[in-house]
Design a protein around this motif. Structure first.
Motif, PDB file in Angstrom:
ATOM      1  N   ALA A  44       5.809   2.678 -24.448  1.00  0.00           N
ATOM      2  CA  ALA A  44       5.353   3.618 -23.436  1.00  0.00           C
ATOM      3  C   ALA A  44       6.057   3.361 -22.107  1.00  0.00           C
ATOM      4  O   ALA A  44       6.505   2.243 -21.832  1.00  0.00           O
ATOM      5  CB  ALA A  44       3.844   3.478 -23.241  1.00  0.00           C
ATOM      6  N   ARG A  45       6.154   4.408 -21.324  1.00  0.00           N
ATOM      7  CA  ARG A  45       6.718   4.253 -19.983  1.00  0.00           C
ATOM      8  C   ARG A  45       5.769   3.402 -19.148  1.00  0.00           C
ATOM      9  O   ARG A  45       4.545   3.587 -19.185  1.00  0.00           O
ATOM     10  CB  ARG A  45       6.904   5.622 -19.346  1.00  0.00           C
ATOM     11  N   GLN A  46       6.330   2.457 -18.375  1.00  0.00           N
ATOM     12  CA  GLN A  46       5.498   1.559 -17.592  1.00  0.00           C
ATOM     13  C   GLN A  46       5.978   1.500 -16.149  1.00  0.00           C
ATOM     14  O   GLN A  46       7.174   1.627 -15.874  1.00  0.00           O
ATOM     15  CB  GLN A  46       5.480   0.147 -18.189  1.00  0.00           C
ATOM     16  N   LEU A  47       5.035   1.305 -15.257  1.00  0.00           N
ATOM     17  CA  LEU A  47       5.359   1.171 -13.839  1.00  0.00           C
ATOM     18  C   LEU A  47       6.034  -0.171 -13.596  1.00  0.00           C
ATOM     19  O   LEU A  47       5.534  -1.213 -14.027  1.00  0.00           O
ATOM     20  CB  LEU A  47       4.085   1.269 -12.994  1.00  0.00           C
ATOM     21  N   VAL A  48       7.139  -0.149 -12.882  1.00  0.00           N
ATOM     22  CA  VAL A  48       7.853  -1.367 -12.524  1.00  0.00           C
ATOM     23  C   VAL A  48       7.537  -1.768 -11.088  1.00  0.00           C
ATOM     24  O   VAL A  48       7.201  -2.920 -10.823  1.00  0.00           O
ATOM     25  CB  VAL A  48       9.377  -1.168 -12.683  1.00  0.00           C
ATOM     26  N   ALA A  49       7.643  -0.826 -10.165  1.00  0.00           N
ATOM     27  CA  ALA A  49       7.410  -1.122  -8.751  1.00  0.00           C
ATOM     28  C   ALA A  49       7.187   0.179  -8.008  1.00  0.00           C
ATOM     29  O   ALA A  49       7.650   1.240  -8.439  1.00  0.00           O
ATOM     30  CB  ALA A  49       8.600  -1.874  -8.147  1.00  0.00           C
ATOM     31  N   SER A  50       6.489   0.091  -6.883  1.00  0.00           N
ATOM     32  CA  SER A  50       6.286   1.256  -6.040  1.00  0.00           C
ATOM     33  C   SER A  50       6.329   0.845  -4.583  1.00  0.00           C
ATOM     34  O   SER A  50       6.109  -0.325  -4.248  1.00  0.00           O
ATOM     35  CB  SER A  50       4.967   1.956  -6.365  1.00  0.00           C
ATOM     36  N   ILE A  51       6.604   1.831  -3.726  1.00  0.00           N
ATOM     37  CA  ILE A  51       6.661   1.590  -2.292  1.00  0.00           C
ATOM     38  C   ILE A  51       6.109   2.811  -1.576  1.00  0.00           C
ATOM     39  O   ILE A  51       6.512   3.938  -1.840  1.00  0.00           O
ATOM     40  CB  ILE A  51       8.101   1.259  -1.841  1.00  0.00           C
ATOM     41  N   ARG A  54       4.621   3.699   4.154  1.00  0.00           N
ATOM     42  CA  ARG A  54       4.448   2.627   5.143  1.00  0.00           C
ATOM     43  C   ARG A  54       5.010   1.298   4.646  1.00  0.00           C
ATOM     44  O   ARG A  54       4.693   0.237   5.189  1.00  0.00           O
ATOM     45  CB  ARG A  54       2.973   2.476   5.506  1.00  0.00           C
ATOM     46  N   LEU A  55       5.782   1.352   3.574  1.00  0.00           N
ATOM     47  CA  LEU A  55       6.540   0.211   3.046  1.00  0.00           C
ATOM     48  C   LEU A  55       5.671  -0.827   2.350  1.00  0.00           C
ATOM     49  O   LEU A  55       6.079  -1.978   2.201  1.00  0.00           O
ATOM     50  CB  LEU A  55       7.376  -0.454   4.148  1.00  0.00           C
ATOM     51  N   ARG A  56       4.479  -0.420   1.900  1.00  0.00           N
ATOM     52  CA  ARG A  56       3.665  -1.325   1.102  1.00  0.00           C
ATOM     53  C   ARG A  56       4.194  -1.285  -0.321  1.00  0.00           C
ATOM     54  O   ARG A  56       4.359  -0.215  -0.896  1.00  0.00           O
ATOM     55  CB  ARG A  56       2.206  -0.915   1.134  1.00  0.00           C
ATOM     56  N   THR A  57       4.415  -2.444  -0.892  1.00  0.00           N
ATOM     57  CA  THR A  57       5.022  -2.523  -2.221  1.00  0.00           C
ATOM     58  C   THR A  57       4.067  -3.108  -3.255  1.00  0.00           C
ATOM     59  O   THR A  57       3.190  -3.914  -2.922  1.00  0.00           O
ATOM     60  CB  THR A  57       6.299  -3.372  -2.190  1.00  0.00           C
ATOM     61  N   THR A  58       4.248  -2.685  -4.483  1.00  0.00           N
ATOM     62  CA  THR A  58       3.553  -3.274  -5.618  1.00  0.00           C
ATOM     63  C   THR A  58       4.562  -3.499  -6.739  1.00  0.00           C
ATOM     64  O   THR A  58       5.555  -2.765  -6.835  1.00  0.00           O
ATOM     65  CB  THR A  58       2.414  -2.381  -6.136  1.00  0.00           C
ATOM     66  N   TYR A  59       4.284  -4.495  -7.563  1.00  0.00           N
ATOM     67  CA  TYR A  59       5.188  -4.850  -8.665  1.00  0.00           C
ATOM     68  C   TYR A  59       4.396  -5.151  -9.930  1.00  0.00           C
ATOM     69  O   TYR A  59       3.294  -5.687  -9.883  1.00  0.00           O
ATOM     70  CB  TYR A  59       6.017  -6.093  -8.304  1.00  0.00           C
ATOM     71  N   SER A  70      12.910  -1.014  -2.299  1.00  0.00           N
ATOM     72  CA  SER A  70      13.076  -0.712  -0.885  1.00  0.00           C
ATOM     73  C   SER A  70      13.411   0.767  -0.747  1.00  0.00           C
ATOM     74  O   SER A  70      13.684   1.446  -1.744  1.00  0.00           O
ATOM     75  CB  SER A  70      14.165  -1.584  -0.249  1.00  0.00           C
ATOM     76  N   ARG A  71      13.404   1.240   0.490  1.00  0.00           N
ATOM     77  CA  ARG A  71      13.700   2.648   0.708  1.00  0.00           C
ATOM     78  C   ARG A  71      14.442   2.830   2.017  1.00  0.00           C
ATOM     79  O   ARG A  71      14.270   2.039   2.955  1.00  0.00           O
ATOM     80  CB  ARG A  71      12.418   3.485   0.685  1.00  0.00           C
ATOM     81  N   ASP A  72      15.241   3.876   2.082  1.00  0.00           N
ATOM     82  CA  ASP A  72      15.938   4.291   3.302  1.00  0.00           C
ATOM     83  C   ASP A  72      15.555   5.751   3.510  1.00  0.00           C
ATOM     84  O   ASP A  72      16.088   6.650   2.844  1.00  0.00           O
ATOM     85  CB  ASP A  72      17.448   4.125   3.134  1.00  0.00           C
ATOM     86  N   ASN A  73      14.636   5.987   4.429  1.00  0.00           N
ATOM     87  CA  ASN A  73      14.131   7.345   4.612  1.00  0.00           C
ATOM     88  C   ASN A  73      15.194   8.279   5.193  1.00  0.00           C
ATOM     89  O   ASN A  73      15.184   9.477   4.917  1.00  0.00           O
ATOM     90  CB  ASN A  73      12.893   7.330   5.495  1.00  0.00           C
TER      91      ASN A  73
END
Length: 114
Positions: A44-51, A54-59, A70-73
């Protein structure tokens, strides 16, 4: 029209590194929580990371300490820096704006093998 363009996948040896990029358009990128998911064959597709905007991250536990999101808006781009890659990281990686349930990029293949 929401569009996502992913790049950066490839073949790498165990212990190696890759950086994935995903550029989004057609939505308010700066406000959107962006995520990377992956799907290995037969799994199944699984979450790896999110941001968040406001730059809060989860892994995922399996990548904690090895992957960095990371992100560059200004460039409307989200990145996934992947270090110390393992064979079990082999999968197609997708970026996903969390508010758009049905919108997915085309995916980029990451293969970790000696």
């Amino acid at each position: 029209q929401v569009q996502l363009v992913e790049s950066g996948g490839g073949l790498v040896q165990p212990g190696g590194s890759l950086t994935l990029s995903c550029t989004g358009s057609g939505f308010r990128f700066v406000l959107e929580t962006m995520a990377w998911y992956r799907q290995a064959p037969g799994k199944a597709r699984q979450l790896v990371a999110s941001i968040t905007g406001r730059l809060r991250t989860t892994y995922a536990d399996s990548v904690q300490g090895r992957f960095t999101i990371s992100r560059d808006n200004d460039r409307q781009t989200v990145y996934l820096q992947m270090n110390n890659l393992r064979p079990e990281d082999t999968a197609v990686y997708y970026c996903h704006p969390e508010s758009y349930v049905l919108i997915w990029g085309q995916g980029t293949q990451v293969t970790v093998s000696s």
